[in-house]
Design a protein around this motif. Structure first.
Motif, PDB file in Angstrom:
ATOM      1  N   LYS A 110       0.849 -15.085  -4.335  1.00  0.00           N
ATOM      2  CA  LYS A 110       0.291 -16.104  -5.223  1.00  0.00           C
ATOM      3  C   LYS A 110      -1.189 -15.884  -5.532  1.00  0.00           C
ATOM      4  N   SER A 111      -1.875 -15.069  -4.716  1.00  0.00           N
ATOM      5  CA  SER A 111      -3.292 -14.816  -4.950  1.00  0.00           C
ATOM      6  C   SER A 111      -3.516 -13.817  -6.084  1.00  0.00           C
ATOM      7  N   ASN A 112      -2.435 -13.176  -6.568  1.00  0.00           N
ATOM      8  CA  ASN A 112      -2.563 -12.163  -7.605  1.00  0.00           C
ATOM      9  C   ASN A 112      -1.701 -12.487  -8.822  1.00  0.00           C
ATOM     10  N   LYS A 113      -1.833 -11.659  -9.871  1.00  0.00           N
ATOM     11  CA  LYS A 113      -1.202 -11.963 -11.157  1.00  0.00           C
ATOM     12  C   LYS A 113      -0.175 -10.928 -11.606  1.00  0.00           C
ATOM     13  N   GLU A 114      -0.357  -9.659 -11.221  1.00  0.00           N
ATOM     14  CA  GLU A 114       0.536  -8.610 -11.695  1.00  0.00           C
ATOM     15  C   GLU A 114       0.806  -7.580 -10.602  1.00  0.00           C
ATOM     16  N   LEU A 115       1.971  -6.947 -10.707  1.00  0.00           N
ATOM     17  CA  LEU A 115       2.277  -5.775  -9.902  1.00  0.00           C
ATOM     18  C   LEU A 115       2.216  -4.555 -10.823  1.00  0.00           C
ATOM     19  N   GLY A 116       1.773  -3.411 -10.274  1.00  0.00           N
ATOM     20  CA  GLY A 116       1.632  -2.250 -11.141  1.00  0.00           C
ATOM     21  C   GLY A 116       2.259  -0.980 -10.613  1.00  0.00           C
ATOM     22  N   THR A 117       2.540  -0.913  -9.321  1.00  0.00           N
ATOM     23  CA  THR A 117       2.992   0.336  -8.710  1.00  0.00           C
ATOM     24  C   THR A 117       4.007   0.055  -7.620  1.00  0.00           C
ATOM     25  N   VAL A 118       4.999   0.934  -7.500  1.00  0.00           N
ATOM     26  CA  VAL A 118       5.882   0.898  -6.339  1.00  0.00           C
ATOM     27  C   VAL A 118       6.258   2.325  -5.967  1.00  0.00           C
ATOM     28  N   VAL A 119       6.197   2.631  -4.679  1.00  0.00           N
ATOM     29  CA  VAL A 119       6.576   3.938  -4.150  1.00  0.00           C
ATOM     30  C   VAL A 119       7.227   3.730  -2.784  1.00  0.00           C
ATOM     31  N   ARG A 120       8.354   4.357  -2.528  1.00  0.00           N
ATOM     32  CA  ARG A 120       8.956   4.347  -1.198  1.00  0.00           C
ATOM     33  C   ARG A 120       8.345   5.500  -0.393  1.00  0.00           C
ATOM     34  N   LEU A 175      -2.467  -6.573  -8.716  1.00  0.00           N
ATOM     35  CA  LEU A 175      -3.642  -6.784  -9.547  1.00  0.00           C
ATOM     36  C   LEU A 175      -3.923  -8.278  -9.605  1.00  0.00           C
ATOM     37  N   GLY A 176      -5.211  -8.630  -9.645  1.00  0.00           N
ATOM     38  CA  GLY A 176      -5.568 -10.048  -9.724  1.00  0.00           C
ATOM     39  C   GLY A 176      -6.888 -10.329  -9.056  1.00  0.00           C
ATOM     40  N   ASN A 177      -7.016 -11.519  -8.486  1.00  0.00           N
ATOM     41  CA  ASN A 177      -8.252 -11.889  -7.799  1.00  0.00           C
ATOM     42  C   ASN A 177      -8.422 -11.150  -6.476  1.00  0.00           C
ATOM     43  N   GLN A 211      -6.958  -3.368 -14.286  1.00  0.00           N
ATOM     44  CA  GLN A 211      -7.574  -2.987 -13.015  1.00  0.00           C
ATOM     45  C   GLN A 211      -7.091  -1.637 -12.505  1.00  0.00           C
ATOM     46  N   THR A 212      -5.793  -1.411 -12.529  1.00  0.00           N
ATOM     47  CA  THR A 212      -5.263  -0.136 -12.034  1.00  0.00           C
ATOM     48  C   THR A 212      -3.850   0.056 -12.546  1.00  0.00           C
ATOM     49  N   ARG A 213      -3.361   1.273 -12.412  1.00  0.00           N
ATOM     50  CA  ARG A 213      -1.986   1.585 -12.766  1.00  0.00           C
ATOM     51  C   ARG A 213      -1.312   2.387 -11.658  1.00  0.00           C
ATOM     52  N   MET A 214      -0.935   3.649 -11.922  1.00  0.00           N
ATOM     53  CA  MET A 214      -0.050   4.387 -11.029  1.00  0.00           C
ATOM     54  C   MET A 214      -0.753   4.916  -9.787  1.00  0.00           C
ATOM     55  N   ALA A 215      -0.894   4.071  -8.797  1.00  0.00           N
ATOM     56  CA  ALA A 215      -1.478   4.487  -7.521  1.00  0.00           C
ATOM     57  C   ALA A 215      -0.430   5.238  -6.711  1.00  0.00           C
ATOM     58  N   ARG A 216      -0.880   6.239  -5.958  1.00  0.00           N
ATOM     59  CA  ARG A 216       0.031   7.035  -5.139  1.00  0.00           C
ATOM     60  C   ARG A 216      -0.614   7.326  -3.786  1.00  0.00           C
ATOM     61  N   LYS A 217       0.207   7.475  -2.744  1.00  0.00           N
ATOM     62  CA  LYS A 217      -0.309   7.812  -1.423  1.00  0.00           C
ATOM     63  C   LYS A 217      -0.306   9.327  -1.249  1.00  0.00           C
ATOM     64  N   LEU A 218      -1.373   9.844  -0.634  1.00  0.00           N
ATOM     65  CA  LEU A 218      -1.528  11.271  -0.442  1.00  0.00           C
ATOM     66  C   LEU A 218      -1.006  11.701   0.932  1.00  0.00           C
ATOM     67  N   GLU A 219      -0.810  12.998   1.099  1.00  0.00           N
ATOM     68  CA  GLU A 219      -0.306  13.520   2.371  1.00  0.00           C
ATOM     69  C   GLU A 219      -1.286  13.275   3.517  1.00  0.00           C
ATOM     70  N   ASN A 220      -2.580  13.170   3.196  1.00  0.00           N
ATOM     71  CA  ASN A 220      -3.572  12.934   4.247  1.00  0.00           C
ATOM     72  C   ASN A 220      -3.681  11.469   4.649  1.00  0.00           C
ATOM     73  N   GLY A 221      -2.854  10.623   4.035  1.00  0.00           N
ATOM     74  CA  GLY A 221      -2.864   9.208   4.362  1.00  0.00           C
ATOM     75  C   GLY A 221      -3.743   8.373   3.465  1.00  0.00           C
ATOM     76  N   ASN A 222      -4.546   9.006   2.623  1.00  0.00           N
ATOM     77  CA  ASN A 222      -5.378   8.277   1.661  1.00  0.00           C
ATOM     78  C   ASN A 222      -4.555   7.888   0.440  1.00  0.00           C
ATOM     79  N   TYR A 223      -5.202   7.181  -0.486  1.00  0.00           N
ATOM     80  CA  TYR A 223      -4.534   6.686  -1.681  1.00  0.00           C
ATOM     81  C   TYR A 223      -5.301   7.143  -2.920  1.00  0.00           C
TER      82      TYR A 223
END
Length: 316
Positions: free
Chosen positions: A104-114, A125-127, A156-168
């Motif tokens: 509820k604190s945010n307004k939109e979803l932009g990315t999903v990755v398993r 995305l949101g506050n 604010q953002t779009r296709m975020a992805r997780k890297l092999e080193n654990g970063n995003y």
């Protein structure tokens, strides 16, 4: 005399047969030398359709709801889809086996990755812009605060992805930057997209998709700038393609992208309402495949090429 005519007719027939044989060999050689026509099946997340398109441009699977932002066919054949308000996973029987509704604190979803550990990564995305990792019950196991540098929630953002080193790896459109975040939310690297050689900020090179390649380079789609670039580990541009490199202006708000195993790049032309909506280019900037069907493409995933599976198992 009869023997002469018989031999003459036989020679003519043999010559004709030899000519036909040579023609057949030439045709076979030409067919062998000619490049194979490329066909793809692919998952589509788009404003008009969300589902899977087959290699003959037929609908193989329809999610029953359009307007998806992101999604993938998983290796087990399940389909994971992100809409603006919810994430769902469908099994082979079309049952929903996983759901996450936006906080509820945010307004939109932009990315999903398993992720490989079984958690599901989602960008909100949101506050309270953030990346979260949730378990199968939708419980947050990890949270990363983001720094989009804008109050424009949708941008604010779009296709975020997780890297092999654990970063995003996170593209921030109006910040003109792709940022790499640690799990604690610290920005450790920034790839600017408003650089002079791309036309500066006037070029509107908003980063939409950022993909870390196996060679360590990063592939980035620049939406309103109508460009795709690849930068090396130093941030230098090593490959760039735009409408200046090809006829027909296929770059129209390029959103999703995918680098194939053969080195080619597939690009979604989200702004196109007619003509090319998805296209494949070689490193030499030659277009070798296009999708010109009825559905616009926001994000996508190529699943098969000429009948051979690349990733996932398309549902029937």
């Amino acid at each position: 005399m009869k023997y002469f005519f018989y031999c003459s007719a036989l020679i003519v027939a043999l010559l004709a047969a030899c000519q036909r044989s040579n023609e057949n060999k030439q045709e076979a050689a030409q067919a062998e030398a000619a490049p194979e026509t490329i066909t793809h099946s692919f998952f589509v997340a788009g404003p008009q359709f969300t589902g899977i398109i087959g290699e003959q441009n037929e609908v193989i699977w329809d999610a029953g709801r359009k307007g998806a932002r992101d999604g993938f066919v998983l290796p087990n054949g399940h389909i994971l889809i992100c809409w603006s308000d919810t994430v769902k996973e469908y099994n082979q029987n079309r049952d929903v086996i996983f759901t996450y509704a936006i906080d509820k604190s945010n307004k939109e979803l932009g990315t999903v990755v398993r992720l490989e550990n079984g958690l599901t990564m989602i960008a909100e995305l949101g506050n309270n812009p953030r990346i979260i990792e949730v378990d199968q019950n939708g419980t947050i196991q990890h949270e990363v605060p983001l720094q989009p540098e804008t109050d424009n929630i949708h941008m604010q953002t779009r296709m975020a992805r997780k890297l092999e080193n654990g970063n995003y790896l996170v593209p921030h459109l109006l910040a003109f930057a792709v940022k790499e975040y640690t799990p604690e939310g610290e920005v450790v690297n920034t790839i600017p997209t408003d650089r002079p050689e791309l036309g500066g900020r006037e070029g509107k090179n908003w980063p939409f998709t950022a993909i870390r390649l196996s060679n360590g380079n990063t592939l980035i789609n620049l939406t309103h700038g109508n460009k795709t670039i690849e930068v090396d580990t130093n941030g230098d541009i090593v490959w760039k393609m735009s409408n200046e490199d090809v006829e027909g202006n296929p770059f129209a708000d390029p959103c999703g992208a995918q680098r194939l195993r053969n080195g080619n790049t597939v690009i979604a032309s989200y702004g196109t309402k007619e003509s090319i909506k998805l296209f494949e280019v070689t490193p030499e900037k030659e277009i070798v495949w296009t999708y010109e069907g009825p559905y616009r493409v926001h994000h996508f995933q190529v699943l098969t090429t000429n009948g051979s599976a690349l990733q996932g198992l398309p549902l029937k």
